[in-house]
Motif scaffolding. Structure first.
Motif, mmCIF file in Angstrom:
data_model
loop_
_atom_site.group_PDB
_atom_site.id
_atom_site.type_symbol
_atom_site.label_atom_id
_atom_site.label_comp_id
_atom_site.label_asym_id
_atom_site.label_seq_id
_atom_site.Cartn_x
_atom_site.Cartn_y
_atom_site.Cartn_z
ATOM 1 N N ALA A 6 4.655 0.645 -13.225
ATOM 2 C CA ALA A 6 4.890 0.227 -11.847
ATOM 3 C C ALA A 6 3.617 0.361 -11.015
ATOM 4 C CB ALA A 6 6.021 1.045 -11.233
ATOM 5 N N ILE A 7 2.855 1.419 -11.256
ATOM 6 C CA ILE A 7 1.584 1.591 -10.540
ATOM 7 C C ILE A 7 0.633 0.454 -10.868
ATOM 8 C CG2 ILE A 7 -0.506 3.017 -10.429
ATOM 9 C CD1 ILE A 7 1.319 5.464 -10.728
ATOM 10 N N VAL A 8 0.510 0.147 -12.142
ATOM 11 C CA VAL A 8 -0.387 -0.940 -12.557
ATOM 12 C C VAL A 8 0.058 -2.263 -11.940
ATOM 13 C CG1 VAL A 8 -1.144 -2.307 -14.541
ATOM 14 C CG2 VAL A 8 -1.147 0.186 -14.681
ATOM 15 N N GLU A 9 1.353 -2.532 -11.957
ATOM 16 C CA GLU A 9 1.859 -3.781 -11.400
ATOM 17 C C GLU A 9 1.590 -3.880 -9.897
ATOM 18 O OE1 GLU A 9 6.124 -5.987 -10.819
ATOM 19 O OE2 GLU A 9 5.827 -4.800 -12.632
ATOM 20 N N GLU A 10 1.883 -2.820 -9.174
ATOM 21 C CA GLU A 10 1.660 -2.834 -7.727
ATOM 22 C C GLU A 10 0.174 -2.933 -7.391
ATOM 23 O OE1 GLU A 10 3.768 -3.062 -5.128
ATOM 24 O OE2 GLU A 10 5.345 -3.308 -6.622
ATOM 25 N N ALA A 11 -0.653 -2.197 -8.131
ATOM 26 C CA ALA A 11 -2.096 -2.253 -7.881
ATOM 27 C C ALA A 11 -2.648 -3.641 -8.188
ATOM 28 C CB ALA A 11 -2.814 -1.196 -8.715
ATOM 29 N N SER A 12 -2.160 -4.252 -9.250
ATOM 30 C CA SER A 12 -2.600 -5.601 -9.599
ATOM 31 C C SER A 12 -2.214 -6.608 -8.519
ATOM 32 C CB SER A 12 -1.997 -6.033 -10.935
ATOM 33 O OG SER A 12 -2.387 -5.175 -11.961
ATOM 34 N N GLU A 13 -0.978 -6.512 -8.069
ATOM 35 C CA GLU A 13 -0.498 -7.411 -7.019
ATOM 36 C C GLU A 13 -1.295 -7.225 -5.732
ATOM 37 O OE1 GLU A 13 1.921 -10.492 -5.750
ATOM 38 O OE2 GLU A 13 1.978 -9.563 -7.732
ATOM 39 N N LEU A 14 -1.548 -5.981 -5.377
ATOM 40 C CA LEU A 14 -2.313 -5.666 -4.171
ATOM 41 C C LEU A 14 -3.741 -6.207 -4.291
ATOM 42 C CD1 LEU A 14 -2.199 -4.212 -1.448
ATOM 43 C CD2 LEU A 14 -2.928 -2.139 -2.621
ATOM 44 N N GLY A 15 -4.353 -6.018 -5.454
ATOM 45 C CA GLY A 15 -5.715 -6.522 -5.678
ATOM 46 C C GLY A 15 -5.772 -8.038 -5.639
ATOM 47 N N ALA A 16 -4.790 -8.684 -6.251
ATOM 48 C CA ALA A 16 -4.757 -10.152 -6.247
ATOM 49 C C ALA A 16 -4.610 -10.682 -4.825
ATOM 50 C CB ALA A 16 -3.615 -10.650 -7.122
ATOM 51 N N ASN A 17 -3.755 -10.047 -4.028
ATOM 52 C CA ASN A 17 -3.580 -10.478 -2.640
ATOM 53 C C ASN A 17 -4.858 -10.286 -1.830
ATOM 54 O OD1 ASN A 17 -0.954 -11.354 -2.929
ATOM 55 N ND2 ASN A 17 -0.086 -9.361 -2.429
ATOM 56 N N ARG A 18 -5.571 -9.196 -2.085
ATOM 57 C CA ARG A 18 -6.842 -8.966 -1.378
ATOM 58 C C ARG A 18 -7.867 -10.037 -1.731
ATOM 59 N NH1 ARG A 18 -7.818 -2.471 -1.970
ATOM 60 N NH2 ARG A 18 -6.189 -1.846 -0.503
ATOM 61 N N VAL A 19 -7.936 -10.385 -3.000
ATOM 62 C CA VAL A 19 -8.884 -11.423 -3.427
ATOM 63 C C VAL A 19 -8.542 -12.751 -2.776
ATOM 64 C CG1 VAL A 19 -9.640 -12.792 -5.409
ATOM 65 C CG2 VAL A 19 -9.526 -10.316 -5.592
ATOM 66 N N GLU A 21 0.828 -1.205 0.000
ATOM 67 C CA GLU A 21 0.000 0.000 0.000
ATOM 68 C C GLU A 21 0.865 1.260 0.000
ATOM 69 O OE1 GLU A 21 -0.494 -2.527 2.158
ATOM 70 O OE2 GLU A 21 -2.524 -3.232 1.821
ATOM 71 N N ASP A 22 1.928 1.230 0.804
ATOM 72 C CA ASP A 22 2.855 2.365 0.849
ATOM 73 C C ASP A 22 3.548 2.561 -0.496
ATOM 74 O OD1 ASP A 22 2.192 2.722 3.519
ATOM 75 O OD2 ASP A 22 3.921 1.561 4.244
ATOM 76 N N MET A 23 3.972 1.453 -1.089
ATOM 77 C CA MET A 23 4.643 1.520 -2.382
ATOM 78 C C MET A 23 3.719 2.106 -3.437
ATOM 79 S SD MET A 23 7.272 0.933 -4.318
ATOM 80 C CE MET A 23 8.341 -0.285 -3.638
ATOM 81 N N LEU A 24 2.470 1.672 -3.430
ATOM 82 C CA LEU A 24 1.507 2.182 -4.397
ATOM 83 C C LEU A 24 1.259 3.675 -4.188
ATOM 84 C CD1 LEU A 24 -0.328 1.499 -6.749
ATOM 85 C CD2 LEU A 24 -2.092 0.836 -5.114
ATOM 86 N N ALA A 25 1.140 4.107 -2.946
ATOM 87 C CA ALA A 25 0.934 5.525 -2.649
ATOM 88 C C ALA A 25 2.120 6.359 -3.124
ATOM 89 C CB ALA A 25 0.711 5.715 -1.151
ATOM 90 N N ARG A 26 3.326 5.871 -2.916
ATOM 91 C CA ARG A 26 4.517 6.615 -3.363
ATOM 92 C C ARG A 26 4.583 6.688 -4.878
ATOM 93 N NH1 ARG A 26 9.802 5.037 -0.105
ATOM 94 N NH2 ARG A 26 10.276 7.242 -0.220
ATOM 95 N N LEU A 27 4.230 5.584 -5.550
ATOM 96 C CA LEU A 27 4.250 5.593 -7.016
ATOM 97 C C LEU A 27 3.215 6.557 -7.580
ATOM 98 C CD1 LEU A 27 4.731 1.803 -7.761
ATOM 99 C CD2 LEU A 27 6.336 3.643 -8.318
ATOM 100 N N ILE A 28 2.050 6.608 -6.957
ATOM 101 C CA ILE A 28 1.017 7.537 -7.414
ATOM 102 C C ILE A 28 1.474 8.980 -7.201
ATOM 103 C CG2 ILE A 28 -1.324 8.363 -6.959
ATOM 104 C CD1 ILE A 28 -2.108 5.417 -6.502
ATOM 105 N N ALA A 29 2.099 9.244 -6.076
ATOM 106 C CA ALA A 29 2.625 10.587 -5.812
ATOM 107 C C ALA A 29 3.717 10.940 -6.822
ATOM 108 C CB ALA A 29 3.166 10.666 -4.394
ATOM 109 N N GLN A 30 4.556 9.990 -7.154
ATOM 110 C CA GLN A 30 5.622 10.202 -8.129
ATOM 111 C C GLN A 30 5.027 10.468 -9.508
ATOM 112 O OE1 GLN A 30 8.430 6.990 -8.306
ATOM 113 N NE2 GLN A 30 9.512 7.831 -10.071
ATOM 114 N N ALA A 31 4.001 9.742 -9.868
ATOM 115 C CA ALA A 31 3.362 9.936 -11.170
ATOM 116 C C ALA A 31 2.731 11.313 -11.264
ATOM 117 C CB ALA A 31 2.316 8.859 -11.403
ATOM 118 N N ALA A 32 2.213 11.820 -10.152
ATOM 119 C CA ALA A 32 1.588 13.147 -10.151
ATOM 120 C C ALA A 32 2.618 14.241 -10.371
ATOM 121 C CB ALA A 32 0.844 13.369 -8.838
#
Length: 102
Positions: A26-39, A4-15
């Motif tokens: 990297a955002i897509v990859e981290e978000a996908s991994e995070l979503g898969a783990n939640r499922v 979650e922290d990694m995704l937040a930092r990547l989103i801030a970096q993209a902005a």
């Protein structure tokens, strides 16, 4: 650092960088991994025994499919035998076998 922290930092970096391609990937990859783990967590498949559970479910499903196929095959065989028996009885009646036996 958590995902979650990694995704937040990547989103801030993209902005700040106006979304460079590598950052977006990297955002897509981290978000996908995070979503898969939640499922997997929600399905109860995030523990060490998850692979064994999935293997067992596959075996059960395979056994169910085999049993279902065997049941249909047996039903068709009995239906064919019944039709053939009725056909033989019809032929016997037509030929008058009952009268010949009396």
């Amino acid at each position: 650092m958590t995902r979650e922290d990694m995704l937040a930092r990547l989103i801030a970096q993209a902005a700040t960088e106006w979304g460079e391609l590598i950052t977006l990937r990297a955002i897509v990859e981290e978000a996908s991994e995070l979503g898969a783990n939640r499922v997997l967590d929600r399905l109860g498949l995030s523990d060490a025994r998850a692979q064994d559970d999935i293997d067992e479910l596959r075996e059960l499903l395979s056994a169910w499919r085999d049993a279902k196929a065997s049941a249909w095959k047996a039903a068709v065989e009995w239906l064919v035998r019944g039709v053939l028996a009725l056909l033989l009885v019809g032929i016997a009646v037509r030929l008058g076998v009952g009268e010949m036996l009396s």
